[in-house]
Design a protein around this motif. Structure first.
Motif, short mmCIF file in Angstrom:
data_model
loop_
_atom_site.label_atom_id
_atom_site.label_comp_id
_atom_site.label_asym_id
_atom_site.label_seq_id
_atom_site.Cartn_x
_atom_site.Cartn_y
_atom_site.Cartn_z
N GLU A 45 0.77 -1.17 -0.04
CA GLU A 45 0.28 -0.18 -0.19
C GLU A 45 0.98 1.30 0.09
O GLU A 45 0.59 2.35 -0.53
N ILE A 46 1.75 1.35 1.07
CA ILE A 46 3.00 2.36 0.88
C ILE A 46 3.49 2.50 -0.48
O ILE A 46 3.67 3.91 -1.18
N ARG A 47 3.94 1.43 -1.11
CA ARG A 47 4.56 1.65 -2.41
C ARG A 47 3.88 2.18 -3.47
O ARG A 47 4.17 3.00 -4.20
N LYS A 48 2.34 1.60 -3.23
CA LYS A 48 1.53 2.16 -4.25
C LYS A 48 1.26 3.71 -4.22
O LYS A 48 1.28 4.42 -5.06
N MET A 49 1.03 4.16 -3.01
CA MET A 49 1.09 5.74 -2.68
C MET A 49 2.09 6.46 -2.94
O MET A 49 1.94 7.41 -3.51
N SER A 50 3.47 5.81 -2.70
CA SER A 50 4.30 6.64 -3.17
C SER A 50 4.48 6.88 -4.89
O SER A 50 4.73 7.83 -5.42
N SER A 51 4.24 5.63 -5.60
CA SER A 51 3.93 5.80 -6.87
C SER A 51 2.84 6.95 -7.37
O SER A 51 3.14 7.48 -8.38
N ASN A 52 1.91 6.80 -6.61
CA ASN A 52 0.80 7.86 -6.94
C ASN A 52 1.08 9.26 -6.78
O ASN A 52 0.90 10.11 -7.57
N VAL A 53 2.10 9.47 -5.87
CA VAL A 53 2.57 10.65 -5.47
C VAL A 53 3.40 11.09 -6.73
O VAL A 53 3.16 12.50 -7.11
N SER A 54 4.22 10.40 -7.06
CA SER A 54 5.08 10.45 -8.28
C SER A 54 4.22 11.11 -9.71
O SER A 54 4.56 11.72 -10.41
N ALA A 55 3.04 10.17 -9.57
CA ALA A 55 2.28 10.15 -10.91
C ALA A 55 1.61 11.40 -11.11
O ALA A 55 1.44 12.30 -11.98
N ILE A 56 1.27 11.98 -9.75
CA ILE A 56 0.54 13.22 -9.74
C ILE A 56 1.31 14.28 -10.04
O ILE A 56 1.08 15.36 -10.52
N HIS A 59 2.06 14.90 -13.31
CA HIS A 59 1.03 15.37 -14.25
C HIS A 59 1.02 16.93 -14.05
O HIS A 59 0.68 18.02 -14.97
N LEU A 60 1.10 17.27 -12.65
CA LEU A 60 1.21 18.76 -12.24
C LEU A 60 2.51 19.45 -12.98
O LEU A 60 2.24 20.70 -13.70
N THR A 61 3.58 18.90 -13.07
CA THR A 61 4.71 19.58 -13.53
C THR A 61 4.37 19.68 -15.33
O THR A 61 4.62 20.78 -15.76
N THR A 62 3.67 18.83 -15.91
CA THR A 62 3.50 18.93 -17.19
C THR A 62 2.27 20.19 -17.62
O THR A 62 2.44 20.80 -18.47
N ASP A 63 1.27 20.05 -16.58
CA ASP A 63 0.26 21.10 -16.77
C ASP A 63 0.76 22.45 -16.32
O ASP A 63 0.50 23.51 -17.31
N ALA A 64 1.79 22.42 -15.61
CA ALA A 64 2.40 23.74 -15.18
C ALA A 64 3.17 24.38 -16.29
O ALA A 64 3.16 25.61 -16.65
N ILE A 65 4.05 23.63 -16.86
CA ILE A 65 4.65 24.15 -18.22
C ILE A 65 3.67 24.43 -19.08
O ILE A 65 4.04 25.65 -19.80
#
Length: 224
Positions: A45-56, A59-65
């Motif tokens: 669960e922790i590993r999945k959540m860490s990957s989720n943070v990275s994915a978000i 996405h945020l960085t792409t939208d910001a650019i």
């Protein structure tokens, strides 16, 4: 019309940032609750959540650019976008620290003392409070909340010192039944893992500094 679209897009970036903070705080809360219960069964669960943070964050960085290129924001809007992009890096690192910390918790065979458990729980809970203050400061555009995060960093440093001191005291206690190798591994865990919790606090301080700069245009004095 253009400014309205800019504000709408900035709001979407804020939502992504808030989601990253929410997932990060949930990871720290799992560390705290599982340490208290002495049961470490949620690594996947922790590993999945860490990957989720990275994915978000990606996405945020792409939208910001895209927003910068399309709307050419000025002054405080540009500072806010850049701050959010940099804060995603801190949050991604926090996720990685949580994952690696939890993984090591599962591997330790020497039992934690109550002092050690309480220190780790307190450090996790304090990190949650720091993260919540940072995001509240950013969303509400309130610089004084960012300043509060700096004062909490001293508490994390003191907790780490107490944790390390108790760990090495327990290693030298009479009647130890574990092998020297076991205790050396435990000592290494305490040094490296307490450093991870301290680094999480450092990332929170960095995010507070970015927030303060985004709001005021000035760097936050981290020595306050």
């Amino acid at each position: 019309m253009v400014y309205k679209l800019l504000r709408e897009n900035l709001t979407l970036l804020e939502h992504d940032l808030k989601d990253m903070v929410t997932v990060s705080t949930e990871m720290l809360q799992i560390i705290s609750s599982d340490m208290e219960a002495n049961k470490y069964k949620r690594y996947r669960e922790i590993r999945k959540m860490s990957s989720n943070v990275s994915a978000i964050g990606e996405h945020l960085t792409t939208d910001a650019i895209f927003i910068i290129a399309k709307f050419e924001p000025k002054a405080s809007d540009l500072r806010a976008i850049i701050a959010m992009m940099q804060m995603t890096l801190d949050l991604i690192r926090i996720g990685e620290h949580c994952r690696k910390f939890y993984q090591r918790m599962m591997e330790v065979e020497v039992p934690f003392s109550n002092i050690q458990k309480n220190a780790i729980i307190k450090m996790s809970d304090t990190s949650v409070n720091m993260l919540e203050l940072v995001i509240e400061s950013f969303v509400d555009w309130t610089p004084k909340l960012a300043k509060q995060v700096i004062t909490m960093d001293d508490e994390m440093d003191n907790l780490r010192k107490m944790l390390i001191h108790d760990a090495f005291t327990s290693l030298t206690a009479e009647g130890a039944k574990k092998t020297l190798s076991d205790y050396q591994d435990f000592a290494f865990f305490m040094l490296s893992s307490s450093s991870r919790l301290e680094r999480i606090a450092d990332h929170c301080v960095n995010m507070a500094d970015l927030t303060y700069y985004a709001i005021t245009g000035r760097k936050l004095d981290t020595k306050i």
